[in-house]
Design an enzyme around this catalytic site. Structure first.
Site, mmCIF file in Angstrom:
data_model
loop_
_atom_site.group_PDB
_atom_site.id
_atom_site.type_symbol
_atom_site.label_atom_id
_atom_site.label_comp_id
_atom_site.label_asym_id
_atom_site.label_seq_id
_atom_site.Cartn_x
_atom_site.Cartn_y
_atom_site.Cartn_z
ATOM 1 N N GLU A 137 0.815 -1.225 0.000
ATOM 2 C CA GLU A 137 0.000 0.000 0.000
ATOM 3 C C GLU A 137 0.845 1.271 0.000
ATOM 4 O O GLU A 137 0.627 2.171 0.806
ATOM 5 C CB GLU A 137 -0.974 -0.037 1.186
ATOM 6 C CG GLU A 137 -1.897 -1.248 1.100
ATOM 7 C CD GLU A 137 -2.785 -1.464 2.334
ATOM 8 O OE1 GLU A 137 -2.772 -0.628 3.239
ATOM 9 O OE2 GLU A 137 -3.487 -2.485 2.376
ATOM 10 N N ASN A 189 2.202 -4.925 -3.206
ATOM 11 C CA ASN A 189 0.799 -5.307 -3.006
ATOM 12 C C ASN A 189 -0.029 -4.047 -2.748
ATOM 13 O O ASN A 189 0.434 -3.131 -2.078
ATOM 14 C CB ASN A 189 0.774 -6.228 -1.777
ATOM 15 C CG ASN A 189 -0.539 -6.908 -1.522
ATOM 16 O OD1 ASN A 189 -1.108 -7.522 -2.424
ATOM 17 N ND2 ASN A 189 -1.037 -6.817 -0.293
ATOM 18 N N HIS A 198 -10.239 -6.372 -2.398
ATOM 19 C CA HIS A 198 -11.301 -6.136 -1.411
ATOM 20 C C HIS A 198 -12.463 -5.461 -2.153
ATOM 21 O O HIS A 198 -12.487 -4.242 -2.303
ATOM 22 C CB HIS A 198 -10.795 -5.253 -0.264
ATOM 23 C CG HIS A 198 -9.729 -5.919 0.555
ATOM 24 N ND1 HIS A 198 -9.991 -7.035 1.324
ATOM 25 C CD2 HIS A 198 -8.403 -5.666 0.692
ATOM 26 C CE1 HIS A 198 -8.868 -7.415 1.916
ATOM 27 N NE2 HIS A 198 -7.889 -6.611 1.548
ATOM 28 N N GLU A 247 -5.852 -10.805 -1.513
ATOM 29 C CA GLU A 247 -6.680 -10.621 -0.304
ATOM 30 C C GLU A 247 -8.153 -10.562 -0.677
ATOM 31 O O GLU A 247 -8.904 -9.694 -0.208
ATOM 32 C CB GLU A 247 -6.286 -9.316 0.421
ATOM 33 C CG GLU A 247 -4.813 -9.244 0.764
ATOM 34 C CD GLU A 247 -4.427 -7.968 1.523
ATOM 35 O OE1 GLU A 247 -5.331 -7.252 2.003
ATOM 36 O OE2 GLU A 247 -3.225 -7.706 1.633
ATOM 37 N N ASP A 297 -11.897 -10.538 -0.882
ATOM 38 C CA ASP A 297 -13.170 -10.710 -0.188
ATOM 39 C C ASP A 297 -14.190 -9.793 -0.858
ATOM 40 O O ASP A 297 -13.830 -8.786 -1.460
ATOM 41 C CB ASP A 297 -13.103 -10.501 1.342
ATOM 42 C CG ASP A 297 -12.402 -9.251 1.797
ATOM 43 O OD1 ASP A 297 -12.344 -8.273 1.049
ATOM 44 O OD2 ASP A 297 -11.927 -9.248 2.965
#
Ligand code: 9MR
Length: 551
Positions: free
Chosen positions: A158, A199, A235, A264, A266
């Site tokens: 990030e 990432n 996400h 990641e 979701d």
């Protein structure tokens, strides 16, 4: 029965069963990891240490369904080096040991991040902070360098803000951008074999942030910084729409020579759950796995947890949740089936295509955009409707204008004063494609009044054999809003375009046409946006492009 004939009879029964049952019956019910492995991909989950040690249902699913794991928190700086030089690997080891017992690969997450980093690091001066990064990375990566289970690391996490500028974290404020290259070099020094990743979130589609990531990765690699892989967190939320250009975006990074992965995943929803939201969520999960399946350099998909019982989502997004593939009681949700079937893909029993979509109806037609809406297809083959492809009918070579997961699309970047004949096809989760809808036509209006739009290039960097023009600032100097723009310019002879961002670019000979991307075409009166591109040129040539026009 003679004792030695029993095994023969059983073998015969087995052969008969294999003959009578569909070949995919056994495999179809196999866990996710079996199907992923058959494709040479991983399917993973982030694991939390507490249920891993305390709950057998959690452990069993984690072990049987996934062939890759990531520590949700246990490898972060506040867990592994809470005080300077005092390393604690208890949580990290628990996950690595679990993975080893279950033949799973571990992705180390994460070495340098602005969150979950102890206060003692954040307050350091530049030189001490640089040393702290070196020591932390050599301590953490070094511990697992010889462990065959640990194969990759998120070296930095990030580093961009939401607009694609460098995040002004304590890392950046103290060290400038150099901390990124330093961290990668330190990780390579600590483990010469591990795959080293950068990432981030909100980089799934093609947008300003993912393009900033693309440019950074490209420039780091040009400088010899060991960036091997890019992680797209994933996400997502069903209420914000699916990034339909995910596959295209993964592919443009893959074309830089890096591995890509979904790290990641979701997909949350506004609570409460219902079957319609579950079904949209399942489609999104399926689309993500299909995108990774379609890109050779995509190593796999990691889900950020697996059960709704343990998820960061409800604590962070008020009123939202149910983002994972098992519910709070460890029951599989439609999203599980979608991931399963997308991974099993090639062996799916669904050979029934969806019905053809209805005839598209056009609305909101402007000089370079239009909305199409059609009656939805239905899919009865079992794998479910995955989305629609919208084509422009052009004789033998019809062109794909866009993709959508809903029965509507907003087309942008169209040419002014042009007749478009279009049709739609539906796809299902197994890749079956419907017949074409009936065709419809619409004609874009004439473009903005000449002179309203201007393009101003800036040569950002140049070297002996190439240059980057960025930004090319596109300004709507007119008195009313425009919904798209087209910039043209001429490359000097011998120059070749090698990359571009924030515009859809086509090249014909030395003439380049750059149309707005689907997110930067709308410019109010007086507003500006920008795009960029990179060119290679013959050594010794110092020319750059000329004759910019904008319409
Ligand atoms: O899921 C993690 C949650 O348990 C932690 O409290 C949180 C702390 O910031 O981090 C969550 O994981 C994040 C991941 O490390 C990086 N990308 C975003 C994830 C969700 O916030």
């Amino acid at each position: 029965m003679h004792s030695s004939s029993l095994p023969r009879v059983l073998a015969l029964v087995g052969m008969l069963a294999a003959f009578l049952l569909p070949a995919t019956a056994a495999e179809a019910s196999a866990p996710l990891r079996t199907h992923a492995a058959a494709r040479g991909k991983f399917i993973g989950a982030a694991l939390a240490t507490s249920p891993l040690s305390g709950e057998s249902s959690y452990r069993n699913i984690a072990a049987t369904e996934f062939n890759q794991v990531t520590a949700e928190n246990a490898m972060k700086w506040d867990s592994t080096e809470p005080s300077q030089g005092q390393f604690n690997f208890s949580g990290a080891d628990a996950i690595v040991n679990f993975a080893t017992q279950n033949s799973q690969q571990v992705h180390g997450h994460t070495l340098v991040w602005h969150q979950q980093t102890p206060g003692w690091v954040q307050g350091l001066g530049a030189s001490a902070m640089r040393t702290a990064i070196q020591n932390h990375i050599s301590g953490v990566v070094g511990r697992y360098a010889d462990n065959p289970a640990v194969v990759s690391w998120d070296v930095v996490n990030e580093v961009f803000d939401d607009n694609g500028n460098m995040r002004t974290s304590f890392w950046y404020n103290t060290l400038g951008q150099s901390y990124i290259a330093d961290a990668f070099r330190a990780a390579r020094a600590a483990d010469s074999n591990a795959r080293l990743c950068i990432n981030d979130y909100n980089v799934e589609g093609i947008n300003a942030k993912s393009t900033a990531m693309y440019n950074l990765v490209s420039s780091l690699r040009q400088q010899g910084v060991p960036v091997d892989c890019v992680g797209f967190q994933g996400h997502l939320a069903i209420q914000y729409g699916f990034p339909n250009d995910l596959q295209q975006n993964l592919q443009r990074f893959a074309d830089l020579g890096v591995q890509v992965r979904i790290t990641e995943l979701d997909i949350r929803m506004q609570m409460p759950r219902n079957s319609s939201k579950d079904s949209t969520q399942a489609t999104y999960y399926r689309n993500v796995v299909n995108a990774c399946n379609a890109v050779t350099a995509c190593a796999g998909v990691t889900i950020w947890g697996f059960t709704d019982k343990y998820s960061w989502v409800p604590d962070t997004f008020s009123g939202e949740g149910a983002a994972l593939i098992y519910d709070e009681s460890y029951q599989q949700k439609p999203a599980y089936t979608a991931v399963h079937d997308a991974l099993a893909g090639g062996t799916s029993t669904d050979t029934t295509p969806p019905s053809a979509p209805g005839t598209p109806a056009s609305s909101n037609v402007t000089s370079n955009s239009a909305t199409l809406t059609w009656a939805a297809s239905t899919d009865s083959g079992g794998s479910g409707l995955a989305g629609y492809d919208v084509y422009r009918e052009q004789g033998t070579n019809d062109t794909l204008l866009g993709r959508s997961t809903t029965a509507s699309i907003n087309l942008t970047g169209l040419t002014p004063s042009t007749k478009y004949q279009v049709y739609v096809r539906a796809r299902d989760g197994a890749g079956n494609v419907s017949g074409n809808s009936a065709a419809a036509t619409f004609t874009t209006t004439t473009g903005p009044v000449g002179g309203a739009c201007t393009a101003t290039p800036t040569v950002q960097t140049q070297w002996n054999t190439g240059y980057v023009v960025q930004p090319v600032t596109v300004t709507n100097g007119g008195s009313s809003a425009i919904t798209g723009w087209t910039v043209t310019f001429t490359l000097p002879s011998g120059h070749t375009l090698t990359g571009s961002w924030n515009a859809a670019v086509t090249v014909s000979g030395q003439n380049v046409t750059a149309r707005n991307a689907n997110y930067n075409g709308n410019l109010g009166a007086g507003a500006s946006t920008s795009f960029g591109f990179q060119v290679s040129r013959p050594s010794g040539d110092t020319q750059t492009p000329s004759s910019y026009t904008c319409a």
